[in-house]
Structure formats: structure tokens, C-alpha cells
Design an enzyme around this catalytic site. Sequence first.
Site, PDB file in Angstrom:
ATOM      1  N   GLU A   4     -16.617  53.833  30.504  1.00 36.87           N
ATOM      2  CA  GLU A   4     -16.971  54.849  31.493  1.00 36.87           C
ATOM      3  C   GLU A   4     -15.844  55.875  31.497  1.00 36.87           C
ATOM      4  OE1 GLU A   4     -17.290  56.702  35.655  1.00 36.87           O
ATOM      5  OE2 GLU A   4     -15.752  55.278  35.128  1.00 36.87           O
ATOM      6  N   HIS A  13      -7.812  49.763  39.217  1.00 36.99           N
ATOM      7  CA  HIS A  13      -7.250  49.558  40.556  1.00 36.99           C
ATOM      8  C   HIS A  13      -7.882  48.338  41.209  1.00 36.99           C
ATOM      9  CE1 HIS A  13     -10.567  52.585  40.525  1.00 36.99           C
ATOM     10  NE2 HIS A  13     -11.099  51.729  41.359  1.00 36.99           N
ATOM     11  N   GLN A  27      -7.885  52.279  47.160  1.00 38.94           N
ATOM     12  CA  GLN A  27      -7.966  51.812  45.767  1.00 38.94           C
ATOM     13  C   GLN A  27      -6.597  52.009  45.111  1.00 38.94           C
ATOM     14  OE1 GLN A  27     -11.441  54.399  45.401  1.00 38.94           O
ATOM     15  NE2 GLN A  27     -12.543  52.784  44.336  1.00 38.94           N
ATOM     16  N   ASP A  61     -14.590  50.420  33.959  1.00 37.39           N
ATOM     17  CA  ASP A  61     -14.599  51.527  34.907  1.00 37.39           C
ATOM     18  C   ASP A  61     -13.343  52.389  34.768  1.00 37.39           C
ATOM     19  OD1 ASP A  61     -15.646  52.776  37.413  1.00 37.39           O
ATOM     20  OD2 ASP A  61     -13.751  52.040  38.222  1.00 37.39           O
ATOM     21  N   HIS A 108     -25.004  56.582  39.448  1.00 34.89           N
ATOM     22  CA  HIS A 108     -24.686  56.488  40.883  1.00 34.89           C
ATOM     23  C   HIS A 108     -23.665  57.548  41.256  1.00 34.89           C
ATOM     24  CE1 HIS A 108     -21.410  54.599  38.843  1.00 34.89           C
ATOM     25  NE2 HIS A 108     -20.705  54.670  39.942  1.00 34.89           N
ATOM     26  N   ASP A 137     -16.015  52.342  48.442  1.00 36.88           N
ATOM     27  CA  ASP A 137     -16.403  53.176  47.312  1.00 36.88           C
ATOM     28  C   ASP A 137     -17.557  52.511  46.551  1.00 36.88           C
ATOM     29  OD1 ASP A 137     -16.532  55.202  45.469  1.00 36.88           O
ATOM     30  OD2 ASP A 137     -14.759  54.575  44.328  1.00 36.88           O
TER      31      ASP A 137
HETATM   32  C1  GLC Z   1     -15.897  55.281  38.452  1.00 35.58           C
HETATM   33  C2  GLC Z   1     -17.129  54.946  39.259  1.00 35.58           C
HETATM   34  C3  GLC Z   1     -17.085  55.669  40.565  1.00 35.58           C
HETATM   35  C4  GLC Z   1     -15.846  55.259  41.313  1.00 35.58           C
HETATM   36  C5  GLC Z   1     -14.595  55.414  40.453  1.00 35.58           C
HETATM   37  C6  GLC Z   1     -13.440  54.660  41.040  1.00 35.58           C
HETATM   38  O1  GLC Z   1     -15.835  56.602  38.123  1.00 35.58           O
HETATM   39  O2  GLC Z   1     -18.279  55.249  38.538  1.00 35.58           O
HETATM   40  O3  GLC Z   1     -18.228  55.428  41.333  1.00 35.58           O
HETATM   41  O4  GLC Z   1     -15.720  56.039  42.469  1.00 35.58           O
HETATM   42  O5  GLC Z   1     -14.760  54.901  39.151  1.00 35.58           O
HETATM   43  O6  GLC Z   1     -13.592  53.293  40.830  1.00 35.58           O
END
Ligand code: GLC
Length: 649
Positions: free
Chosen positions: A334, A192, A260, A292, A398, A149
Site C-alpha cells: 500500500e 505504527h 498512531q 500498510d 476505504h 483510524d
Molecule cells: C493507510 C490506510 C489508511 C490509514 C493510514 C495509517 O494509508 O489505508 O486508512 O489512515 O494507512 O495507518
Amino acid sequence: MADAEWVRQQAGVSLERLWPRVAALSEQTTPAQWQAFEARLRREWERLFGLLYDLYGGNYDFFYHLEQLLLAAGRSWLERPDWLKQLDARREAEPEWFQSQRMVGGVLYVDRFSGTLAKLRDHLPYFKELGLTYLHLMPLFEAPEGNSDGGYAVSSYRHVSPALGTIEELAGLAREFQEQGISLVVDFVFNHTSDEHEWARRAQAGDPKYQSYYFIFPDRVVPDAYERTLREIFPQVRRGSFTWREDMRRWVWTTFNSFQWDLNYANPQVFRAMAEELLFIANAGVEILRLDAVAFIWKRMGTSCENQPEAHMLIQAFNALARIAAPAMLFKSEAIVHPDDVLSYISPQECQISYNPLLMALLWEALATREVKLLEHSMHSRFKLPPGCAWVNYLRSHDDIGWTFDDADARWEWIDPAGHRTFLNSFYIGRYAGSFARGVPFQENPDTGDARVSGTLASLAGLEQALQSGDQQLIDLAVHRILLLHSIILSIGGIPLIYLGDEFGTLNDYSYVNDLDKADDSRWVHRPPADWQWRAQVQSDLASPHGFIYTELTRLIRLRQEQPAIWDGAMEVIESGNPHLFGYVRHHGGQRLLVVANFAEEAQELDGNRLRVYGLGYQFTDLLGGGSISAARALRLGPYQCVWLTATA
Ligand code: GLC
């Protein structure tokens, strides 16, 4: 929640009891260093204690965890390099440093940008030329081979992926960048771990201690009960939120990809273990920690398991710890969720800065509709942040773009929210007749019809299609869309963040479909490797749209960095009286700036009276275009033109 007075008392008594063990560490440092730590600890203690008591006070071994946590914080302080301790003092003396107009962010994948950390150093002059003061290196810790990921499945928080370099190199780079005025930003993927992390491996081997770090179930009873109220995040990867592990003959909670594994923060051991990882990363010189997937870190049966009150308490507890042992470090949230929930993570006690997904989505929404009413309405009430906090304003990351606006805001403007999202998806995926965009769908949900959009800034803004058509007028329009969006994130207040590559108008890269590890994830279409040869060719070629975008963007960045009015996030949206014009006023340091942006491909006018009232003047200079403007007439803006006006008389 425990009673405040009781917490205060208990916090005091507990610290008194724990102090002798912690104070024993003082012998390993100077009295001045120890005093700095002790003062911060005493300042934050009551808050930290209260949060931890609410989260974990019901555990019989609570006091043990408290003691271990304090010792970990103390040890981490002892190990903190001197240059970071000096930075701690500087940042504490100047806590609003990140509100400066000088702040400009960039984000990149080390492997795709330079190959390795060592080679990244060679690009320092480039970062300086661009004006960056904030550099986010996408996940770079050890992760599984193949699909990880994009590194968001972390196998060790203490080791950089060997292909990129070492943790020592990262720390060296952090220091060097800091000396050059660039703050290092790194992810803390704490919802995770990867299924290859040591803890997950031990859980797989049957160790009950480590099984309790995760959510592991023998059958579908509990997973089914949770799933009744869960949202599917990656429905194209796997239906539901749990993964069957044949090797363990168990179900594991995996909100995102199957590799994850969600951590169980109801276990105080997990909080403590992750706190130690957090402090370790802080001591490597990371100044901004991107937290995150914050929305997902606490689970509660019968809910969506997103944005639970305990998620906030956990982050606040991490925040208190950082204030004690690594105070220079800020948290960036985030949370790509409803705008109300995004806001709920932002405060000096939780995350001081946050992505602004609402502005991002609505800028694209306004480009598609050529109307600014939803943008204007939403920014009017939803842009303001508590003091001491800042938005990170970006045009794309991203990740995919999702249409995260408030449904009531949309209805207020006579927009049907569901229908509008369907329209926006088809517009940006290029399925809508007349659309300029070349996006790719991401995670279409067959049940709900939901989807999000992937694509580079330039491809979404029409450059890809225009270049293919060879039509110079369409190319110009696309270039102006790109510059329009940038001129807003650079002036609206907060930290503008550029996904590096977009400064050249990089187009979609469809080659990801040939890589089995990436083919299922359309987000790779907008994560192309940097092509340095191509960049060198176009960089100073103003006849190339790419060179033009780069040159203009660097000019805009310089301009931003010189305007005192752009300090901090205070911004007042104006009523432009024209459905295509979005405008706002910024005011600081004796400067007043009126920004007006035209979201239509036809010229538009702002009434002269409004110009006078909002601009507080009769004569203006347009800092972007350089012209002088009089309020005696209407202000005329060309297609996708943006002006930054200051009054001259
Ligand atoms: C956040 C990241 C993303 C990822 C997700 C799981 O949203 O920006 O890219 O897939 O977390 O970690």
C-alpha cells in the site's frame, strides 16, 4: 552495501554457527516437515542475512538478533497448521496462481458488513455468487475505543477486536474460505502501533527498552529538524508529524493521527518483534498481507522520510522470512505515492502485488475531462510489472482519492499538473459547474491548497446527483459510468478489487458527521454500513439503477473469469486515434481480446483500420454486448460504452 562475495561467505559461516540451536527444534516435528523448513531456510538465507547485515550489522548484538530471528522462524513453522503447510506446497508449485482471470477481490469492514466474524460466514454464498476469490477484511485487531483510524491503530496483533470475534474464529474462517477458493487478506499495520499497545504503554511508563521502539524526544530540537523536510499527511488532524504527550512530557513521532506512534525500525528489536507478529498473522491463515503505509517505515534526517532505501530492505527481509516460514503468503503493497515510487515496492522479492493508485486516479481523471490522453500515455509506460507480480486494480478504497500522476507525463500531454489537480479536486467535490460528482474534501491543507477527495464510487460517478434530479437520462449516464470503470478493472490485467457496497451503487452516507469519533474524517462518507434489507429489495429489480448495476456487474465478473486472455498483466495500450476512446489489447492462452472504452457521454467512433490492426481480424464478437462487428466500417460506441472484442474471422 556489503560486498556480495563477503556476504555470501559470512552468511554461510553464520548459519553454520547458528544451526545447532535452530536444528534442536527439529525434534518437535517430522523429518519431512523439518526438511521442508530447512530447504527453504537455506534457499533464502543468504538474501536474508545480507539485508539484515546491511540494516543492523553495525549493532554490537547483531548476532544475537540473528539467532533469535531464526529461532522465531523455526518455532513459527512448528506451529503452522498442516492445512497451511499443504497450501505452502501448492502455492510453491504454482507461484503464478494469483495471475488467474478467476481472481476477483472484495473488501469490507466486518463491523459494517456483518457485525461480527461469526456472521460473516453467513455471507459466504453471497461472496461466491459475486465470484470473489480474494476477501480483504479491513483492520480487525484490537484497537482503541472511539477513534482508531478505522482500526489502523493496532493495540495487539494477536487479538481480534472483541466486538468482532476471536483470533480462533478468524483462523477458522480463513480455512473455510480457503476451502471455498477465497483467499483471506488482512492488513499488517507495521509503520505504527496505537498508543495503547503494550509497547507504547511501557514506553509511557518510562521503560527505556520500549521507548527505543518509538521516536520519542524531550524537546522540539530534533522534531523541528525533521519537520523541515516532512510532508504533512493529516494536516486537518494536527499540524506537523509529532505529538506532545503531556503524561510523558515528550514529543512522539506520529505521521498519521496523534494516537498512531511510528515504530523505530532502526532498532533491530523492533524488526524482530514485528517479524514475530507477522508470522503469527500468517499462521492464522492470512494468504495476502496488505502492508500498510510502506512508504513511511524508515526515517532519515533531511529527507521526506518516505520511500527510503531501508524501507525496501525491511520489506525484503520480511519477505525472505515469509518465504522461509509461511511461503503461501504474499505481500500487497500500500504505497499511495508517486508512480515511480509505487513501482519500486513491487517485485517477487518484495511485494508481489500492489494497489494501482495511478490507474484508479486516471480513470476518474478521464471521466472528468472526457479525454483519455493522460490515461493512455501513463498506462502505456507505467502498467508493466516485473514477472511474478500483479496489480490490484480498484476504483476507490476505504481511503480518499489523491491525484497521483507524474507531472512530466501531464506536461507531455500539455496539461498543467498543479492546475489540473485543482480542477480535479473541484470537479469531484462538486464545486465545478456542470460536474456530475458528489465528493467531499479530505484533509485540505490550508498552506498548500492541497486536498483529496472522499466519496463512494456511485456518488463520485454521478448517481447521487442524478437520482436527486430524477432525470432518467442522467441516471443512465451515471450507471454507464459505473459499469465502464468496472469493465476496465475487470479486463486490463491484475486483480480487480471491489469495495463491497459499490456493486450496488451505494451512495454517500453523510451521517458520519453526527458521530464525534468520525466527524473529522470525511472518509467515513464512503464507508456506510451494509443495509441488507435495502439490498434484498433492489438486488433483482432491474428497474432500479442499483439492481441493474449489481446484475450487470456480476455478469461482467463471470465473463472476465471465462477469458483466458485476461490471465496476468501483459497489456498493450492502443492508439485509438480518438481523444475519448481508451483501448488495449490482451493476449494469452490462444485468445486475443481488444477492449475499447468510450469516456464521453456522446457516441464515438474507432476507425475500421485500427480495429483490424489491433484486433487482428475482420469480424468480431463483442463479449459484453453480444453483437457482431465488422471492421469494414468504423466501430461506433455509445455513451460510456465499453466493448470486449474477439475476432471471429
Ligand atoms: C493507510 C490506510 C489508511 C490509514 C493510514 C495509517 O494509508 O489505508 O486508512 O489512515 O494507512 O495507518
